[in-house]
Scaffold this active site. Structure first.
Site, short mmCIF file in Angstrom:
data_model
loop_
_atom_site.label_atom_id
_atom_site.label_comp_id
_atom_site.label_asym_id
_atom_site.label_seq_id
_atom_site.Cartn_x
_atom_site.Cartn_y
_atom_site.Cartn_z
NE ARG A 80 -2.69 0.88 3.46
CZ ARG A 80 -3.41 0.53 4.53
NH1 ARG A 80 -4.61 0.02 4.39
NH2 ARG A 80 -2.93 0.71 5.74
CE LYS A 183 -3.02 4.51 7.00
NZ LYS A 183 -4.48 4.41 7.17
CD GLU A 219 -12.21 5.25 3.85
OE1 GLU A 219 -11.91 4.65 4.88
OE2 GLU A 219 -11.38 5.64 3.01
C1 LIG Z 1 -5.54 3.61 7.26
C2 LIG Z 1 -6.94 3.86 6.87
C3 LIG Z 1 -7.95 2.90 7.03
C4 LIG Z 1 -7.73 1.59 7.73
O1 LIG Z 1 -6.84 0.73 7.07
P1 LIG Z 1 -6.20 -0.50 7.82
O2 LIG Z 1 -5.23 -1.05 6.86
O3 LIG Z 1 -7.28 -1.44 8.15
O4 LIG Z 1 -5.56 0.06 9.06
C5 LIG Z 1 -9.22 3.19 6.57
N1 LIG Z 1 -9.50 4.36 6.00
C6 LIG Z 1 -8.57 5.32 5.84
C7 LIG Z 1 -8.94 6.60 5.19
C8 LIG Z 1 -7.26 5.11 6.27
O5 LIG Z 1 -6.35 6.06 6.11
#
Ligand SMILES: *Cc1c(COP(=O)(O)O)cnc(C)c1O
Length: 339
Positions: A80, A183, A219
């Site tokens: 990622r 991210k 989200e």
């Molecule tokens: C990091 C994140 C998540 C959760 O991802 P995980 O890999 O399960 O920790 C969900 N939504 C957003 C916007 C994120 O930045």
């Protein structure tokens, strides 16, 4: 030397002994450096400060009953962060280098890994940003990859209890062809205002809708959404959602438990039909949702009347935590044991 009160840890920063760093310069990654300082010295024109060339990751290491330390799905975080780097024109960190650096950061800070009984864990924060100075708008040629760790307690102070969320219609977190699927810090900056306004109104977080039509669930703040109905685990499909590793894992575990699984757009009105709803991510695994309010329509969608999480959410939560702590068999090889 170690007098940490493991039981009262919150989700906050605590200084540990070391962090690891690596610089990308002259077209290549250098050696992994070990630092004890919490400070970073960078050029004031660094693109990470000015133009948002920045991405991060979050994962955890857990100490098991057997004393072994397990990191959960670290390769997924490596992939990622690679995608985040490509999406923001940064130098990608090779997967193997990422995994080795995380291992190193955990090993060096072993004494900060909470004991099994505490239910706490070691949070790992990898960070990548443009550290080279540049005034014209363009990607820089120097990057810093850094990892720090910090012991954390449960993310939600109230424990595994349903929370209230509100639908945010005033703000978008990400656009359909924007950076929602990677991210990057910019997404967080864009979501802070909605989050704070939700907190001020007594909600745990703001739920973002798809920014184009404002019809579908995207989200729950910085966490993915899922709903349960008719023995089915349903999670939204959208180009502006960050692919959560926790969600991907729960999706698999739901199938293993005999649930059907669906990844598709979820219209707001469909909330009415869900028996359970939850937000998921590394920090909390699952945060069960008791109620969602839509300020525009005045509607409330209630998933928990007795203040308790639903049975499927609870089962999924216990299963995933069990795997992470080594109590349940790791059928898919999700854990990496740190020696
Ligand atoms: C990091 C994140 C998540 C959760 O991802 P995980 O890999 O399960 O920790 C969900 N939504 C957003 C916007 C994120 O930045």
């Amino acid at each position: 030397m170690n007098n940490i009160d493991w039981g009262s840890l919150s989700f906050s920063y605590m200084k540990t002994d070391y962090n690891v760093r690596c610089y990308y310069r002259d077209g290549k990654w250098g050696e992994l450096e070990v630092h004890s300082s919490e400070e970073v010295s960078i050029h004031m024109a660094a693109t990470g400060l000015h133009y948002g060339q920045e991405a991060f990751e979050g994962l955890k290491a857990f100490k098991g009953k057997d004393g072994k330390v397990r990191m959960f799905r670290v390769e997924e975080n490596a992939k990622r962060m690679h995608n985040s780097a490509v999406g923001t024109m940064m130098a990608p960190v090779p997967e193997e280098m990422f995994v080795n650096a995380v291992k190193k950061a955990v090993e060096l800070n072993k004494r900060f890994i909470p004991p099994y009984e505490s239910g706490a864990s070691l949070y790992i924060r990898p960070l990548l940003f443009g550290s080279g100075g540049k005034v014209g708008v363009a990607p820089t040629d120097e990057y810093l990859f850094l990892i720090f760790v910090t012991p954390v307690g449960p993310y939600f102070k109230a424990g595994f209890k349903p929370v209230k969320m509100m639908i945010s219609r005033d703000y978008d977190r990400a656009a359909p062809h924007g950076t929602g699927h990677i991210k990057v810090g910019g997404n967080y900056a864009a979501s802070l205002r909605a989050g704070e306004e939700a907190h001020d109104k007594g909600y745990s977080t703001a739920i973002f809708l798809d920014s184009k039509e404002k019809k579908y669930i995207d989200e729950c703040g910085p966490a993915n959404f899922f709903g349960i109905k008719d023995n089915t685990y349903i999670t939204p499909e959208s180009s502006s959602i960050l692919p959560s590793i926790t969600n991907k894992s729960l999706f698999q575990l739901a199938q293993d438990m005999g649930l059907k699984t669906e990844r598709r757009p979820i219209a707001i009105e469909e909330l009415e039909t869900f028996e359970e709803a939850g937000a998921c991510g590394t920090a909390a695994v699952i945060s069960p949702i008791g109620q969602i309010d839509d300020p525009e329509t005045g509607k409330s969608y209630v998933f928990s009347k007795d203040g308790e999480p639903g049975p499927v959410s609870l089962k999924l939560y216990n299963k995933l935590r069990g795997i992470q702590y080594g109590d349940e068999p790791d059928t898919y090889g999700w854990n990496t044991v740190v020696e």
